[in-house]
Design an enzyme around this catalytic site. Structure first.
Site, PDB file in Angstrom:
ATOM      1  N   GLY A  98    -116.491 -29.313  29.720  1.00 49.42           N
ATOM      2  CA  GLY A  98    -116.121 -28.881  28.258  1.00 49.42           C
ATOM      3  C   GLY A  98    -115.248 -29.611  26.980  1.00 49.42           C
ATOM      4  O   GLY A  98    -115.561 -30.148  26.371  1.00 49.42           O
TER       5      GLY A  98
ATOM      6  N   GLU B 103    -121.012 -29.605  35.556  1.00 44.94           N
ATOM      7  CA  GLU B 103    -121.337 -28.297  35.876  1.00 44.94           C
ATOM      8  C   GLU B 103    -121.769 -28.069  36.810  1.00 44.94           C
ATOM      9  O   GLU B 103    -121.806 -26.790  37.788  1.00 44.94           O
ATOM     10  CB  GLU B 103    -121.694 -27.348  34.460  1.00 44.94           C
ATOM     11  CG  GLU B 103    -121.303 -27.035  33.209  1.00 44.94           C
ATOM     12  CD  GLU B 103    -121.039 -28.191  32.275  1.00 44.94           C
ATOM     13  OE1 GLU B 103    -121.435 -29.451  32.819  1.00 44.94           O
ATOM     14  OE2 GLU B 103    -120.031 -28.017  31.388  1.00 44.94           O
TER      15      GLU B 103
HETATM   16  N1  CO8 Z   1    -109.049 -24.331  34.237  1.00 43.87           N
HETATM   17  C1  CO8 Z   1    -108.399 -23.582  34.972  1.00 43.87           C
HETATM   18  N2  CO8 Z   1    -106.994 -24.856  35.184  1.00 43.87           N
HETATM   19  C2  CO8 Z   1    -107.817 -25.927  35.543  1.00 43.87           C
HETATM   20  C3  CO8 Z   1    -108.956 -26.470  35.383  1.00 43.87           C
HETATM   21  C4  CO8 Z   1    -109.515 -25.738  34.454  1.00 43.87           C
HETATM   22  N3  CO8 Z   1    -110.725 -26.329  33.949  1.00 43.87           N
HETATM   23  N4  CO8 Z   1    -109.021 -28.000  35.820  1.00 43.87           N
HETATM   24  C5  CO8 Z   1    -107.560 -27.808  36.368  1.00 43.87           C
HETATM   25  N5  CO8 Z   1    -106.767 -26.709  36.469  1.00 43.87           N
HETATM   26  C6  CO8 Z   1    -104.909 -26.216  37.027  1.00 43.87           C
HETATM   27  C7  CO8 Z   1    -105.157 -26.791  38.662  1.00 43.87           C
HETATM   28  O1  CO8 Z   1    -106.033 -25.490  39.370  1.00 43.87           O
HETATM   29  C8  CO8 Z   1    -104.144 -26.586  38.697  1.00 43.87           C
HETATM   30  O2  CO8 Z   1    -103.513 -26.094  38.932  1.00 43.87           O
HETATM   31  P1  CO8 Z   1    -102.245 -25.789  40.130  1.00 43.87           P
HETATM   32  O3  CO8 Z   1    -101.500 -26.608  39.522  1.00 43.87           O
HETATM   33  O4  CO8 Z   1    -101.909 -24.361  38.936  1.00 43.87           O
HETATM   34  O5  CO8 Z   1    -102.383 -25.976  41.797  1.00 43.87           O
HETATM   35  C9  CO8 Z   1    -103.879 -28.200  37.347  1.00 43.87           C
HETATM   36  O6  CO8 Z   1    -103.908 -26.966  36.491  1.00 43.87           O
HETATM   37  C10 CO8 Z   1    -103.480 -29.074  37.637  1.00 43.87           C
HETATM   38  O7  CO8 Z   1    -104.840 -29.535  38.243  1.00 43.87           O
HETATM   39  P2  CO8 Z   1    -104.645 -30.738  38.925  1.00 43.87           P
HETATM   40  O8  CO8 Z   1    -104.213 -30.956  40.185  1.00 43.87           O
HETATM   41  O9  CO8 Z   1    -106.201 -31.510  39.704  1.00 43.87           O
HETATM   42  O10 CO8 Z   1    -105.009 -32.543  38.148  1.00 43.87           O
HETATM   43  P3  CO8 Z   1    -105.127 -33.390  37.861  1.00 43.87           P
HETATM   44  O11 CO8 Z   1    -103.869 -34.413  36.993  1.00 43.87           O
HETATM   45  O12 CO8 Z   1    -105.016 -34.102  39.493  1.00 43.87           O
HETATM   46  O13 CO8 Z   1    -106.564 -33.478  37.955  1.00 43.87           O
HETATM   47  C11 CO8 Z   1    -108.399 -32.689  36.313  1.00 43.87           C
HETATM   48  C12 CO8 Z   1    -107.431 -33.554  36.219  1.00 43.87           C
HETATM   49  C13 CO8 Z   1    -109.128 -34.329  36.689  1.00 43.87           C
HETATM   50  C14 CO8 Z   1    -108.716 -32.374  35.199  1.00 43.87           C
HETATM   51  C15 CO8 Z   1    -108.662 -32.278  37.905  1.00 43.87           C
HETATM   52  O14 CO8 Z   1    -107.914 -31.094  37.324  1.00 43.87           O
HETATM   53  C16 CO8 Z   1    -110.269 -31.390  37.622  1.00 43.87           C
HETATM   54  O15 CO8 Z   1    -111.031 -31.888  38.259  1.00 43.87           O
HETATM   55  N6  CO8 Z   1    -109.977 -30.598  36.977  1.00 43.87           N
HETATM   56  C17 CO8 Z   1    -111.367 -28.884  37.204  1.00 43.87           C
HETATM   57  C18 CO8 Z   1    -112.143 -29.573  35.809  1.00 43.87           C
HETATM   58  C19 CO8 Z   1    -113.944 -29.261  36.055  1.00 43.87           C
HETATM   59  O16 CO8 Z   1    -114.544 -29.092  36.651  1.00 43.87           O
HETATM   60  N7  CO8 Z   1    -113.827 -28.357  34.551  1.00 43.87           N
HETATM   61  C20 CO8 Z   1    -115.260 -27.473  34.665  1.00 43.87           C
HETATM   62  C21 CO8 Z   1    -115.119 -26.619  33.485  1.00 43.87           C
HETATM   63  S1  CO8 Z   1    -116.273 -25.586  33.310  1.00 43.87           S
HETATM   64  C22 CO8 Z   1    -116.624 -26.074  31.840  1.00 43.87           C
HETATM   65  O17 CO8 Z   1    -115.848 -26.746  30.695  1.00 43.87           O
HETATM   66  C23 CO8 Z   1    -118.015 -25.948  31.226  1.00 43.87           C
HETATM   67  C24 CO8 Z   1    -118.519 -24.529  31.621  1.00 43.87           C
HETATM   68  C25 CO8 Z   1    -119.682 -24.248  30.622  1.00 43.87           C
HETATM   69  C26 CO8 Z   1    -119.656 -22.770  31.620  1.00 43.87           C
HETATM   70  C27 CO8 Z   1    -121.550 -23.145  31.679  1.00 43.87           C
HETATM   71  C28 CO8 Z   1    -122.336 -21.700  32.465  1.00 43.87           C
HETATM   72  C29 CO8 Z   1    -123.725 -20.691  31.836  1.00 43.87           C
END
Ligand code: CO8
Length: 292
Positions: free
Chosen positions: A143, A168
């Site tokens: 997103g 995704e």
């Molecule tokens: N949502 C909720 N929480 C998140 C997300 C997210 N997208 N991304 C990270 N967090 C949380 C982590 O779980 C972590 O939580 P906690 O501190 O409680 O353990 C905290 O944020 C910090 O994350 P990181 O330690 O991983 O932080 P970094 O600085 O090391 O990395 C990144 C940052 C690169 C952004 C990494 O967190 C990451 O890769 N996150 C996932 C990103 C991702 O894959 N997002 C996809 C979301 S889905 C979307 O956007 C489209 C969906 C379309 C739907 C279609 C369905 C039909």
């Protein structure tokens, strides 16, 4: 809750493509802040900079999307605002994309409300009359990437630790048709096909290579480069630029506008499936393990 109620009002008056007037006069103020957004509006240049500051990673929750939509609506209505730069105040991350917790373990009603807000943000940004520039100063998956490619122009920090893309499929979910079409409109059909099927996240140099971003600059120059580019875009005769933008984007926007309810229903049916919930849980566990 108050924010969501405000968005419901907003949605009811803008869902047919007409924007309704806000009761507060935004143009009187140079700066405004809400919980997770800071907006610096320079009225002499007509450019607003929207800083996303929702810790830890600017993930797009229902409340955050609501704040963004309200801000976009106000800026759009403000005739003194002609350009919008979107950037992040969080270190290392532009936006982590949709908040995964909004899609996990939630009721169908809540999922529907969430998806409506995602749609609304996209409609407002992709259809904006303002010049919109994403100043991508950190990672921008899913997103976050959508938000970036919804803008007119993208400038990314040249830091190989950052990545951007529609990943995704790596979460076991499927980007909907309007994510896909925004991507096709940006990087073409073949790049989109490869990118979406494999859920690729691109390093800045790779993203530049396929046209996913338009420019790379050193990290400390992202905002100044965006400001310079904005000046060039704002020098183009406004009505001609706006009509051209609308011509390029209209069919994609119309496709979602005329299918909003069906798109919400598809999302809700898909995301609440047990198998999809399991994929999301595994992905969140993977994120936690990576952190540990
Ligand atoms: N949502 C909720 N929480 C998140 C997300 C997210 N997208 N991304 C990270 N967090 C949380 C982590 O779980 C972590 O939580 P906690 O501190 O409680 O353990 C905290 O944020 C910090 O994350 P990181 O330690 O991983 O932080 P970094 O600085 O090391 O990395 C990144 C940052 C690169 C952004 C990494 O967190 C990451 O890769 N996150 C996932 C990103 C991702 O894959 N997002 C996809 C979301 S889905 C979307 O956007 C489209 C969906 C379309 C739907 C279609 C369905 C039909």
């Amino acid at each position: 809750m108050a924010l969501r109620a405000a968005l419901r009002g907003l949605l009811s008056c803008s869902s047919h493509g007409r924007l309704c007037a806000s009761s507060t006069s935004f143009s009187q103020r140079n700066n405004s802040s809400s919980a997770n957004l800071k907006v610096d509006h320079d009225q002499t240049t007509g450019v607003a900079v929207m800083h996303m500051q929702s810790p830890p990673v600017n993930s797009l929750s229902l409340d955050f999307l609501t704040e963004i939509c309200i801000t976009l609506e106000k800026l759009e209505m403000d005739k003194g605002c002609r350009g919008l730069i979107i950037t992040s105040s969080q270190p290392k991350v532009f936006s982590a994309g949709l908040d995964i917790l909004e899609m996990y373990g939630k009721s169908p009603e809540r999922c529907g409300e969430f998806w409506k807000a995602v749609q609304e943000m996209w409609l407002k940004l992709y259809g904006s009359n303002m010049v919109t520039i994403a100043a991508i100063n950190g990672s921008s998956p899913a997103g976050g990437c959508l938000m970036s490619i919804t803008c007119d122009y993208r400038i990314m920090a040249d830091n190989p630790r950052y990545s951007i893309g529609l990943n995704e499929t790596m979460l076991g979910i499927v980007a909907p048709f309007w994510f896909k079409e925004t991507m096709v409109n940006t990087v073409g059909h073949r790049n989109t096909e490869i990118s979406l099927e494999l859920g690729l996240l691109y390093k800045p140099a790779e993203a530049l290579n396929i046209g996913l971003v338009d420019q790379l600059v050193p990290e400390d120059q992202v905002l100044s480069a965006a400001t310079q580019t904005m000046t060039k875009w704002l020098a183009i005769p406004e009505h001609a630029r706006q009509i051209t933008k609308s011509m390029m984007r209209k069919s994609t926007i119309e496709k979602l506008r005329s299918n909003r309810e069906a798109d919400i229903q598809n999302f809700v049916n898909f995301i609440t499936k047990e198998s999809i919930q399991k994929s999301l849980r595994m992905y969140m566990e993977m994120l936690k393990q990576k952190k540990a």
